[in-house]
Design an enzyme around this catalytic site. Structure first.
Site, mmCIF file in Angstrom:
data_model
loop_
_atom_site.group_PDB
_atom_site.id
_atom_site.type_symbol
_atom_site.label_atom_id
_atom_site.label_comp_id
_atom_site.label_asym_id
_atom_site.label_seq_id
_atom_site.Cartn_x
_atom_site.Cartn_y
_atom_site.Cartn_z
ATOM 1 N N ALA A 1 0.842 -1.202 0.000
ATOM 2 C CA ALA A 1 0.000 0.000 0.000
ATOM 3 C C ALA A 1 0.870 1.242 0.000
ATOM 4 C CB ALA A 1 -0.947 -0.003 1.197
ATOM 5 N N ASP A 2 1.953 1.220 0.779
ATOM 6 C CA ASP A 2 2.907 2.323 0.767
ATOM 7 C C ASP A 2 3.573 2.456 -0.602
ATOM 8 O OD1 ASP A 2 2.694 3.449 3.291
ATOM 9 O OD2 ASP A 2 4.218 2.161 4.185
ATOM 10 N N ILE A 3 4.017 1.341 -1.141
ATOM 11 C CA ILE A 3 4.755 1.379 -2.409
ATOM 12 C C ILE A 3 3.856 1.841 -3.546
ATOM 13 C CG2 ILE A 3 5.873 -0.086 -4.139
ATOM 14 C CD1 ILE A 3 7.093 -1.640 -1.766
ATOM 15 N N GLY B 1 3.420 5.490 -3.233
ATOM 16 C CA GLY B 1 4.603 6.203 -3.710
ATOM 17 C C GLY B 1 4.639 6.307 -5.212
#
Length: 398
Positions: free
Chosen positions: A169-171, A174
């Site tokens: 989810a972070d990647i 980003g």
């Protein structure tokens, strides 16, 4: 040769992963990324996964912050805010991942900064987005995976929901931020106009559901978990060989025929009533798997992979991380390169996966130590040695 974003200055107020993943990509593409860090400890991830092999540096931090400059600046202090505003007035891009409202309280929000720099591209990354009823709630990757539906479809069919092994989810967020920034820079190139970008971890998690979300929207029913199997294709999944697993993908009946004839040497299975087409193979999945398990146990992973490659049937060895990083095809692409760190010395790091013919991405430079570029950056933005020394004495910079 210079990278495609050479000459672009990025002011980076991000920490941990979603924001640093975005600015990492910008740095790899040639932008000058100035990472603003709290003089008292810096990015939180400097204290994650600290390794003796890196002389006490964080493996987590060094992977996400290559090719960046570190400016240790106290933006809670009025003078630190003034320094940040001076840099922002000349920057092309600003990226931040504070909770909504924090940058406004510091006088560093988009509306405040665009007065001095109308071409500024300003990207905010948060858990739920600035236009959300949950805008004040902090965002974390596992929570976004849980609330966005990712966990519900990850794991074995008879097991519980699972978080992915990497913070996707972070990647994804980003990369979504990167996409928005590049689009905004292209718009500015044509019009001179900057703009704000609002990225939410939850949005990225929901968008990543892809076809699974579309099926649910059409049918009104949730899809399940399939583990390593495929809901529509068979055989598709793990196969245990004599010395380790591989993953095979039989996507159509032509591949099934080549698999039977040229990989496992069982042409009799091509037209067998239990296996002759995908529908029959799905209906007889357990029988198919039992037969294949016996066959695959007769040779090694390398032996089977040679047969798959020769036959042009898709499959891959299930590698450990160390095996993947050492693979000849990974090394041939330059995906692992040596870097020199001022404290940790020389070590290997993963490089950018983007390969451009005319404007290549930057060779990896080791992530900076805290405040490694403070003097350099402040001098570049008009501060003399006496002012910089005073900033250090007063705790404004380090």
């Amino acid at each position: 040769m210079a990278g495609p974003l050479a000459g672009v200055t990025v002011l980076d107020f991000t920490r941990v992963l979603a924001g640093p993943w975005c600015t990492l990509a910008l740095a790899d593409l040639g932008a000058e990324v100035i990472k603003i860090e709290n003089p008292k400890g810096g990015d939180d991830t400097r204290r994650f996964d600290v390794r003796e092999e890196l002389a006490g540096e964080s493996a987590y931090f060094v992977f996400a912050n290559r090719n960046k400059k570190s400016l240790a600046l106290n933006i809670a202090a009025p003078e630190g805010q003034a320094v940040a505003r001076r840099i922002a007035a000349r920057a092309d891009v600003l990226v931040e991942n504070f909770r909504p409202g924090v940058m406004a309280r510091l006088g560093l929000d988009f509306e405040s900064l665009r007065e001095a720099n109308p071409g500024l591209v300003y990207c905010s990354i948060s858990g739920y987005g600035h236009a959300s009823p949950l805008r004040e709630v902090a965002g974390y990757d596992p929570v976004a995976q849980a609330e966005g539906g990712m966990m519900a479809i990850t794991g074995e069919a008879d097991g519980g929901p699972l978080r992915t092994g990497i913070s996707y989810a972070d990647i994804f967020s980003g990369y979504n931020a990167l996409q928005g920034i590049l689009a905004a820079l292209y718009h500015r190139e044509r019009t001179g106009e900057g703009q704000s970008i609002d990225i939410a971890l939850l949005d990225g998690a929901v968008a990543s559901l892809a076809n699974q979300a579309q099926v649910t929207l059409i049918t009104g029913r949730d899809t399940g978990r399939y583990g390593n199997d495929h809901p529509f294709l068979e055989p598709f999944g793990l196969a245990e060989t004599a010395d380790g697993p591989l993953y095979l993908v039989i996507g159509n009946d032509r591949q099934w025929e080549r698999f039977c004839r040229d990989v496992i040497g069982r042409p009799d299975l091509v037209d067998h009533p239990h296996f002759r087409d995908n529908a029959a193979r799905l209906a007889n999945r357990e029988r198919n798997r039992a037969l294949l398990a016996e066959i695959f146990a007769a040779d090694t992973r390398a032996g089977w992979m040679a047969k798959f490659r020769a036959a042009g049937v898709p499959a891959g060895a299930v590698r450990s991380i160390s095996e993947a990083l050492a693979a000849p095809e990974v090394r041939a692409r330059g995906m692992v390169q040596a870097v020199d760190h001022p404290r940790a010395g020389r070590f290997e790091a993963v490089a950018s996966p983007v390969h451009l013919s005319a404007t290549p991405t930057a060779a990896p430079v080791a992530a900076p130590t805290l405040g490694q570029h403070t003097d350099e950056v402040l001098a570049a933005f008009g501060y003399d040695a006496e002012e910089i020394a005073r900033f250090r004495t007063d705790g404004v910079a380090a």
